[in-house]
Design a protein around this motif. Structure first.
Motif, PDB file in Angstrom:
ATOM      1  N   SER A 178       6.144 -18.960 -26.241  1.00 49.44           N
ATOM      2  CA  SER A 178       5.323 -19.113 -25.044  1.00 49.44           C
ATOM      3  C   SER A 178       4.322 -20.221 -25.312  1.00 49.44           C
ATOM      4  O   SER A 178       3.848 -20.387 -26.444  1.00 49.44           O
ATOM      5  N   ALA A 189       4.120 -25.147 -17.954  1.00 45.95           N
ATOM      6  CA  ALA A 189       4.720 -24.226 -18.920  1.00 45.95           C
ATOM      7  C   ALA A 189       5.477 -25.013 -19.983  1.00 45.95           C
ATOM      8  O   ALA A 189       6.184 -25.980 -19.678  1.00 45.95           O
ATOM      9  N   HIS A 286       0.966 -23.305 -28.220  1.00 46.53           N
ATOM     10  CA  HIS A 286       2.198 -22.514 -28.245  1.00 46.53           C
ATOM     11  C   HIS A 286       2.108 -21.440 -29.313  1.00 46.53           C
ATOM     12  O   HIS A 286       1.310 -21.530 -30.258  1.00 46.53           O
TER      13      HIS A 286
END
Length: 412
Positions: A178, A189, A286
């Motif tokens: 993620s 994203a 991240h």
């Protein structure tokens, strides 16, 4: 120590299995004897680390293999990733293990071995799944359709790993990437980290760990077909010390500086990156989130073939091959590293279902299948020898360069 005679060898196998305790699948007595591994050599490599050679009957003939057993309760003993120093690189396992001083190692994850489907595109050599080395996250998992290797069993993903936690116990886990890219025009994203393939419409990050290998392959294939053409909608942005320093329409190559990160976008991801301008402030964050609690110090990709002392449903029973595997027993305190021998007269191999059964018989409660065929390699470093010895005979006749492996290390 060598033991001659089938009866003596079987006696050694039975005694050893009793010693490690548990982990055997329930089976009729005659069947258990018929499929029991027969050990012919035993060598102590270090406190808590033992090497064995074995043979085992299979539906395709007798398979021969090599096994390293590690007791993680031994002081100073641990596992870590051995790799060439860059995600997009390969080297023979004996070199990877020798450079780090590993007492034993087995090859690791499947990888981007060829690009015949995309003429002119460089094969990166990068592995399929996530990777963590010495507590540092190196990469995320490629999309399922973009992987190399046999068909995944039901319920498994490219995010699956075998790992060791900060609590010094081994486990199967799943690592999900993620992340975000914060820009003056909104937050995007992040869909990839040092991966040879990105999801359609995604944005991936490449840092110094990727190495100098080309980043073009990340924009090839699709979410349903690894052989799909490379995207014609791409964009690359270099962020240095938190600001955009360069942009280009085509993914490039070359070592990424330690103070920089390169963002590669395809389709909608490329469109979003096109809005950035040189000088814009950008923050990239991240993480690899585990499905189980506890920080991981080591992880390598491999697909599960056994969980909780049971083989997974639907494992292939018909295709025999030279294979490598890793298993976990004794509540995460014992690890089994296995590689079959690829010598021509030994190439009967095992099916994935047979491999799962073998790992359970050896004492594993959980197990993963690692890369096989010409990649299957096991090396050991015996006390007093100058370097690692390749224990099995790789099926290609020589060691195949691989992107990573599971290394065994001792501080004693």
């Amino acid at each position: 120590m060598r033991v001659s005679g089938a009866r003596a060898a079987l006696g050694v196998a039975v005694a050893w299995l009793a010693l490690v305790g548990g982990g055997l699948v329930t089976a009729p007595a005659a069947d258990a004897v018929d499929r029991a591994p027969r050990f012919t050599e035993r060598t102590g490599l270090a406190p808590g680390v033992e090497y064995r050679e074995f043979s085992v009957p299979s539906a395709h003939g007798t398979a021969y293999g090599h096994l390293v057993t590690i007791d993680l309760r031994t002081p100073g003993l641990g596992l870590d990733l051995v790799h060439p120093g860059a995600v997009g690189a390969r080297a023979p396992l004996s070199q990877l293990a020798g450079r780090r001083g590993a007492v034993a190692a087995v090859n690791g994850d499947f990888f981007n071995i060829t690009e015949t489907q995309h003429p002119g595109v460089e094969a990166t050599g990068a592995p399929v799944g996530p990777a963590i080395a010495a507590g540092h996250r190196l990469k995320g998992a490629v999309p399922r359709a973009q992987r190399f290797g046999p068909k995944l069993p039901t319920g498994t993903e490219t995010e699956d790993v075998i790992a060791v936690g900060a609590d010094h116990t081994a486990r199967l886990d799943r690592l999900h990437l993620s992340g975000t890219v914060r820009t003056p025009r909104g937050t995007l994203a992040l869909r990839g980290l040092n991966q040879y393939a990105l999801a359609e419409n995604g944005i991936g990050a490449f840092d110094a760990a990727w190495g100098p290998t080309s980043r073009v392959r990340a924009t090839c294939g699709s979410d349903t077909d690894r052989a799909a053409p490379c995207s014609t909608q791409t964009y690359e942005v270099t962020v240095r010390r938190g600001r955009v320093s360069a942009v280009t329409t085509t993914p490039g190559r070359g070592q990424v500086a330690a103070d920089s990160v390169v963002l590669v976008g395809r389709e909608a991801g490329a469109t979003a990156l096109r809005a950035l301008r040189v000088g814009d402030r950008v923050t990239v964050r991240h993480q690899l989130a585990a499905s189980r609690p506890g920080r991981l110090t080591f992880a390598v990709g491999g697909f599960p073939i056994a969980r909780d002392r049971q083989p997974l449903a639907g494992l292939d029973t018909g295709t025999a091959a030279v294979r490598s595997a890793a298993g976990i027993g004794a509540r995460g305190h014992r690890v089994y590293l296995l590689s079959l021998d690829g010598r021509p007269e030994y190439r009967s191999g095992l099916s994935i279902a047979e491999l799962a059964d073998l790992m359970l018989r050896l004492g594993a409660d959980d197990a993963v299948n690692l890369d096989g065929g010409g990649s299957s390699t096991m090396v050991t470093q015996e006390p007093g020898t100058p370097g690692p010895t390749v224990r099995n005979n790789p099926s290609g006749g020589a060691e195949r360069p691989v992107p990573n492996g599971i290394g065994v290390f001792t501080a004693i």
